[in-house]
Design a protein around this motif. Structure first.
Motif, PDB file in Angstrom:
ATOM      1  N   LEU A 417       0.828  -1.206   0.000  1.00  0.00           N
ATOM      2  CA  LEU A 417       0.000   0.000   0.000  1.00  0.00           C
ATOM      3  C   LEU A 417       0.865   1.259   0.000  1.00  0.00           C
ATOM      4  CD1 LEU A 417      -2.768   1.336   0.150  1.00  0.00           C
ATOM      5  CD2 LEU A 417      -2.679   1.113   2.649  1.00  0.00           C
ATOM      6  N   VAL A 418       1.907   1.274   0.838  1.00  0.00           N
ATOM      7  CA  VAL A 418       2.807   2.433   0.890  1.00  0.00           C
ATOM      8  C   VAL A 418       3.544   2.591  -0.434  1.00  0.00           C
ATOM      9  CG1 VAL A 418       4.853   3.403   2.025  1.00  0.00           C
ATOM     10  CG2 VAL A 418       3.060   2.322   3.396  1.00  0.00           C
ATOM     11  N   THR A 419       3.960   1.481  -1.023  1.00  0.00           N
ATOM     12  CA  THR A 419       4.618   1.529  -2.338  1.00  0.00           C
ATOM     13  C   THR A 419       3.696   2.166  -3.372  1.00  0.00           C
ATOM     14  OG1 THR A 419       5.897  -0.469  -1.836  1.00  0.00           O
ATOM     15  CG2 THR A 419       5.729   0.158  -4.150  1.00  0.00           C
ATOM     16  N   LEU A 420       2.423   1.816  -3.314  1.00  0.00           N
ATOM     17  CA  LEU A 420       1.440   2.389  -4.230  1.00  0.00           C
ATOM     18  C   LEU A 420       1.313   3.901  -4.020  1.00  0.00           C
ATOM     19  CD1 LEU A 420      -0.855   2.129  -6.326  1.00  0.00           C
ATOM     20  CD2 LEU A 420      -2.403   1.621  -4.407  1.00  0.00           C
ATOM     21  N   LEU A 421       1.234   4.328  -2.764  1.00  0.00           N
ATOM     22  CA  LEU A 421       1.093   5.758  -2.465  1.00  0.00           C
ATOM     23  C   LEU A 421       2.329   6.548  -2.904  1.00  0.00           C
ATOM     24  CD1 LEU A 421      -0.566   5.547   1.073  1.00  0.00           C
ATOM     25  CD2 LEU A 421      -1.657   6.180  -1.081  1.00  0.00           C
ATOM     26  N   LEU A 422       3.499   5.942  -2.747  1.00  0.00           N
ATOM     27  CA  LEU A 422       4.736   6.619  -3.159  1.00  0.00           C
ATOM     28  C   LEU A 422       4.831   6.749  -4.678  1.00  0.00           C
ATOM     29  CD1 LEU A 422       7.414   5.027  -0.772  1.00  0.00           C
ATOM     30  CD2 LEU A 422       6.223   7.202  -0.519  1.00  0.00           C
ATOM     31  N   HIS A 445      14.913   6.730 -10.171  1.00  0.00           N
ATOM     32  CA  HIS A 445      13.978   6.536  -9.061  1.00  0.00           C
ATOM     33  C   HIS A 445      12.672   6.006  -9.616  1.00  0.00           C
ATOM     34  CE1 HIS A 445      11.655   7.187  -5.448  1.00  0.00           C
ATOM     35  NE2 HIS A 445      12.727   7.605  -4.823  1.00  0.00           N
ATOM     36  N   GLY A 446      12.279   4.818  -9.161  1.00  0.00           N
ATOM     37  CA  GLY A 446      11.068   4.204  -9.676  1.00  0.00           C
ATOM     38  C   GLY A 446      10.468   3.205  -8.714  1.00  0.00           C
ATOM     39  N   LEU A 447       9.855   2.180  -9.255  1.00  0.00           N
ATOM     40  CA  LEU A 447       9.142   1.181  -8.461  1.00  0.00           C
ATOM     41  C   LEU A 447      10.021   0.528  -7.405  1.00  0.00           C
ATOM     42  CD1 LEU A 447       6.732  -0.693  -7.853  1.00  0.00           C
ATOM     43  CD2 LEU A 447       7.484  -2.149  -9.748  1.00  0.00           C
ATOM     44  N   PHE A 448      11.233   0.117  -7.806  1.00  0.00           N
ATOM     45  CA  PHE A 448      12.104  -0.594  -6.868  1.00  0.00           C
ATOM     46  C   PHE A 448      12.513   0.307  -5.710  1.00  0.00           C
ATOM     47  CE2 PHE A 448      16.258  -2.520  -5.606  1.00  0.00           C
ATOM     48  CZ  PHE A 448      15.727  -3.724  -5.142  1.00  0.00           C
ATOM     49  N   ALA A 449      12.778   1.589  -6.011  1.00  0.00           N
ATOM     50  CA  ALA A 449      13.145   2.536  -4.954  1.00  0.00           C
ATOM     51  C   ALA A 449      11.985   2.747  -3.988  1.00  0.00           C
ATOM     52  CB  ALA A 449      13.583   3.867  -5.559  1.00  0.00           C
ATOM     53  N   SER A 454       9.564   1.692   1.299  1.00  0.00           N
ATOM     54  CA  SER A 454       8.480   1.168   2.141  1.00  0.00           C
ATOM     55  C   SER A 454       9.000   0.104   3.088  1.00  0.00           C
ATOM     56  CB  SER A 454       7.370   0.585   1.261  1.00  0.00           C
ATOM     57  OG  SER A 454       6.920   1.519   0.320  1.00  0.00           O
ATOM     58  N   LEU A 455       9.780  -0.829   2.545  1.00  0.00           N
ATOM     59  CA  LEU A 455      10.327  -1.919   3.350  1.00  0.00           C
ATOM     60  C   LEU A 455      11.306  -1.390   4.397  1.00  0.00           C
ATOM     61  CD1 LEU A 455      10.828  -4.888   3.994  1.00  0.00           C
ATOM     62  CD2 LEU A 455      12.422  -4.982   2.066  1.00  0.00           C
ATOM     63  N   ALA A 456      12.169  -0.450   3.983  1.00  0.00           N
ATOM     64  CA  ALA A 456      13.174   0.094   4.908  1.00  0.00           C
ATOM     65  C   ALA A 456      12.531   0.854   6.055  1.00  0.00           C
ATOM     66  CB  ALA A 456      14.135   1.011   4.148  1.00  0.00           C
ATOM     67  N   CYS A 457      11.396   1.511   5.801  1.00  0.00           N
ATOM     68  CA  CYS A 457      10.745   2.297   6.847  1.00  0.00           C
ATOM     69  C   CYS A 457       9.911   1.435   7.793  1.00  0.00           C
ATOM     70  CB  CYS A 457       9.891   3.395   6.226  1.00  0.00           C
ATOM     71  SG  CYS A 457      10.856   4.773   5.563  1.00  0.00           S
ATOM     72  N   ILE A 458       9.146   0.483   7.257  1.00  0.00           N
ATOM     73  CA  ILE A 458       8.330  -0.341   8.155  1.00  0.00           C
ATOM     74  C   ILE A 458       9.198  -1.316   8.942  1.00  0.00           C
ATOM     75  CG2 ILE A 458       7.802  -2.229   6.541  1.00  0.00           C
ATOM     76  CD1 ILE A 458       4.944  -2.170   7.738  1.00  0.00           C
ATOM     77  N   SER A 459      10.332  -1.723   8.372  1.00  0.00           N
ATOM     78  CA  SER A 459      11.258  -2.603   9.090  1.00  0.00           C
ATOM     79  C   SER A 459      12.246  -1.822   9.930  1.00  0.00           C
ATOM     80  CB  SER A 459      12.021  -3.497   8.100  1.00  0.00           C
ATOM     81  OG  SER A 459      11.154  -4.405   7.475  1.00  0.00           O
ATOM     82  N   ASN A 460      12.163  -0.471   9.872  1.00  0.00           N
ATOM     83  CA  ASN A 460      13.055   0.414  10.635  1.00  0.00           C
ATOM     84  C   ASN A 460      14.522   0.175  10.307  1.00  0.00           C
ATOM     85  OD1 ASN A 460      10.779  -0.296  13.256  1.00  0.00           O
ATOM     86  ND2 ASN A 460      10.806   1.586  12.084  1.00  0.00           N
ATOM     87  N   VAL A 461      14.800  -0.071   9.020  1.00  0.00           N
ATOM     88  CA  VAL A 461      16.180  -0.298   8.570  1.00  0.00           C
ATOM     89  C   VAL A 461      16.891   1.015   8.276  1.00  0.00           C
ATOM     90  CG1 VAL A 461      17.621  -1.341   6.779  1.00  0.00           C
ATOM     91  CG2 VAL A 461      15.595  -2.547   7.598  1.00  0.00           C
ATOM     92  N   GLY A 462      16.195   1.924   7.588  1.00  0.00           N
ATOM     93  CA  GLY A 462      16.802   3.204   7.207  1.00  0.00           C
ATOM     94  C   GLY A 462      17.083   3.260   5.731  1.00  0.00           C
ATOM     95  N   PRO A 463      18.322   3.022   5.329  1.00  0.00           N
ATOM     96  CA  PRO A 463      18.629   3.046   3.893  1.00  0.00           C
ATOM     97  C   PRO A 463      18.026   1.845   3.188  1.00  0.00           C
ATOM     98  CG  PRO A 463      20.545   2.319   5.125  1.00  0.00           C
ATOM     99  CD  PRO A 463      19.522   2.759   6.135  1.00  0.00           C
TER     100      PRO A 463
END
Length: 511
Positions: A417-422, A445-449, A454-463
């Motif tokens: 969902l976050v990927t879609l919003l971005l 900058h595209g889909l993969f970014a 989304s993954l880095a933020c929800i997993s609290n990874v950062g980069p």
């Protein structure tokens, strides 16, 4: 809802945050920073303490908190702390845009380490301290500390708060009394932080930062303990010596372990530690991931320009940093072979152990989900099969397995969902120039970014990977995307449920 009791606890936490801001204020005075930098902390301190005392005035008719109230309180606390924690950045002008400042401090408190700052040299010492100190505060959890001061008669209420804030599917006390449990947790946390700080200080200073050796070591220890990962100097951990990089990597792995195991170690129950199924799985994953990446890198040494030792060190460090969702980097993994990047991406999902300061889904949930899937397949093959699933020596209830499966599905849905919003952000399709130890190159900058963000933020990874990789930042996103990612970081840190309860209309209906 017991609003008066919730207000009292919230008030105490606001006062406590105000007291915590005295630390960066002292840093501003030590470094003789301009008055505006000092005012940047005085204003929120006065506001926090003033509002906090006002919230203590109403007398609660009921002292206990129900589970939904505890979960909702945790969500409110983290939001309030971030809203006030962003103020210093705006007042002193280091980050004049409030949404950017909110993104930065939420990244700090949630130990994400994602940043909108492209030039770290423009940030004052006091705010460098505040953003890294927020990692240490958020790593173990501010409410875990506050539980030390909650009366013993509120033991049930305390447990609801602990469960809402502590990561993992199964949370409990390590001793009979909640106060003692929280004291033990924080003493272990503090002790490990101090030990890493001492080992880092023993290393030679970084060239050009001889006078800031203690300061840099302290902030790096804060980031490691909270598994946060904010950079302190240009180049980040890449500028540290090999000795310091090994020290940090080892401590990252340690902070990714369940803190209850350290208590067992202190009281001499080594056998109980060795029997931990999650611990064994965690270390097996680390070993296998390091081995795969190392082999992948040494086959490409001529292209990547590493020595064998550097290939091993970077493999160990990046695995330790990513699986613990810290986000520190020693090299640009954007130029690594696809196999290595794939392993790191999978580790972003997984995270560390339950009861640690790491983010992600958690090793325990991965193990339980796999066992649940295997059991389901066996039941399909043999309908008469009676499952006997166990984890950590205890029989797994069907409810626990279902809860874990539901969490993982919800986790993946939020990422999508976050990927879609971005994808609505104007930055999509633009070319990003990245300058790293691998040289200068461009990525689109595209889909993969967006997926990686989304993954880095929800997993609290950062980069993330690609346009939001280790030598880039999140500054290019517009205000809407930053708000979405800020909220995503909070969802990841509190593991979704407290936020859902806070915004559910049923939470506020009388029962």
């Amino acid at each position: 809802m017991n609003y008066k009791k919730l207000g009292k606890i919230l008030g105490k936490i606001m006062i406590f945050e105000g007291l915590l801001m005295l630390a960066p204020l002292i840093v501003a005075l030590v470094y003789s920073e301009p008055f505006n930098n000092i005012l940047a902390f005085i204003v929120p301190i006065v506001a926090l303490v003033g509002i906090g005392f006002l919230l203590q005035i109403p007398k609660a008719s009921r002292e206990t908190l129900y589970q939904k109230e505890g979960f909702a309180l945790v969500a409110v606390v983290w939001i309030i702390m971030a809203l006030f924690g962003a103020i210093p950045f705006v007042i002193n002008g280091d980050i004049p845009n409030y949404i950017d400042a909110l993104f930065e401090i939420m990244s700090g408190f949630t130990t994400t380490g994602a940043s909108i700052i492209s030039d770290i040299t423009v940030i004052s010492h006091s705010l460098l301290f505040w953003r890294s100190f927020s990692h240490w505060i958020g790593g173990m959890g501010i409410l875990v500390f506050i539980l030390i001061f909650i009366p013993e008669s509120n033991e049930g209420s305390s447990m609801h708060l602990l469960r809402a804030e502590s990561p993992g599917p199964q949370v409990g006390k390590i001793v009979s009394k909640m106060r003692v449990t929280t004291r033990i947790l924080y003493l272990i946390y503090l002790g490990l932080t101090l030990l890493e700080f001492i080992l880092l200080v023993c290393d030679k200073p970084i060239a050009g930062y001889e006078n800031d050796k203690v300061f840099i070591s302290m902030l790096t220890a804060f980031g490691s303990a909270g598994t946060g990962g904010f950079g302190v100097i240009p180049g980040g951990i890449q500028m540290f010596s090999a000795y310091s990089q090994y020290v940090i990597a080892i401590f990252l792995i340690m902070f990714g372990c369940n803190f209850a195991l350290y208590y067992l170690l202190l009281i001499g129950k080594i056998r109980h530690i060795l029997k931990s199924e999650e611990l064994r799985t965690y270390f097996i994953i680390v070993f296998v991931a390091v081995a795969i990446i190392f082999i992948s890198l040494i086959t490409q040494i001529s292209k990547i320009d590493y020595t064998t030792e550097e290939a091993f060190r970077h493999s160990l460090f990046q695995v330790a940093s990513i699986i613990t969702t810290t986000g520190y980097t020693t090299t640009d993994y954007n130029v690594w072979p696809v196999m290595s990047q794939t392993v790191l991406l999978l580790l972003m999902f997984m995270g560390g152990m339950a009861g640690s300061t790491a983010g992600g889904i958690k090793t325990s949930r991965i193990v339980i989900a796999i066992k649940g899937a295997v059991t389901s397949v066996r039941k399909l093959i043999n309908p008469r099969y009676v499952p006997k699933m166990k984890f950590e020596g205890k029989t797994l209830e069907e409810k626990t397995v279902n809860d874990v499966s539901s969490f993982i599905v919800l986790y993946l849905v939020i990422i999508l969902l976050v990927t879609l919003l971005l994808s609505f952000d104007p930055i999509n399709g633009q070319t990003i120039t990245i300058i790293s130890d691998a040289g200068e190159y461009q990525v689109e900058h595209g889909l993969f970014a967006n997926f990686s963000s989304s993954l880095a933020c929800i997993s609290n990874v950062g980069p993330g990977v690609g346009a939001v990789g280790p030598y880039s930042c999140f500054a290019g996103y517009n205000a809407f995307s930053k708000i979405i990612l800020t909220f995503t970081m909070l969802l990841g840190r509190l593991e979704i449920l407290p936020i859902l309860i806070l915004f559910s209309p049923k939470t506020y209906k009388r029962t």
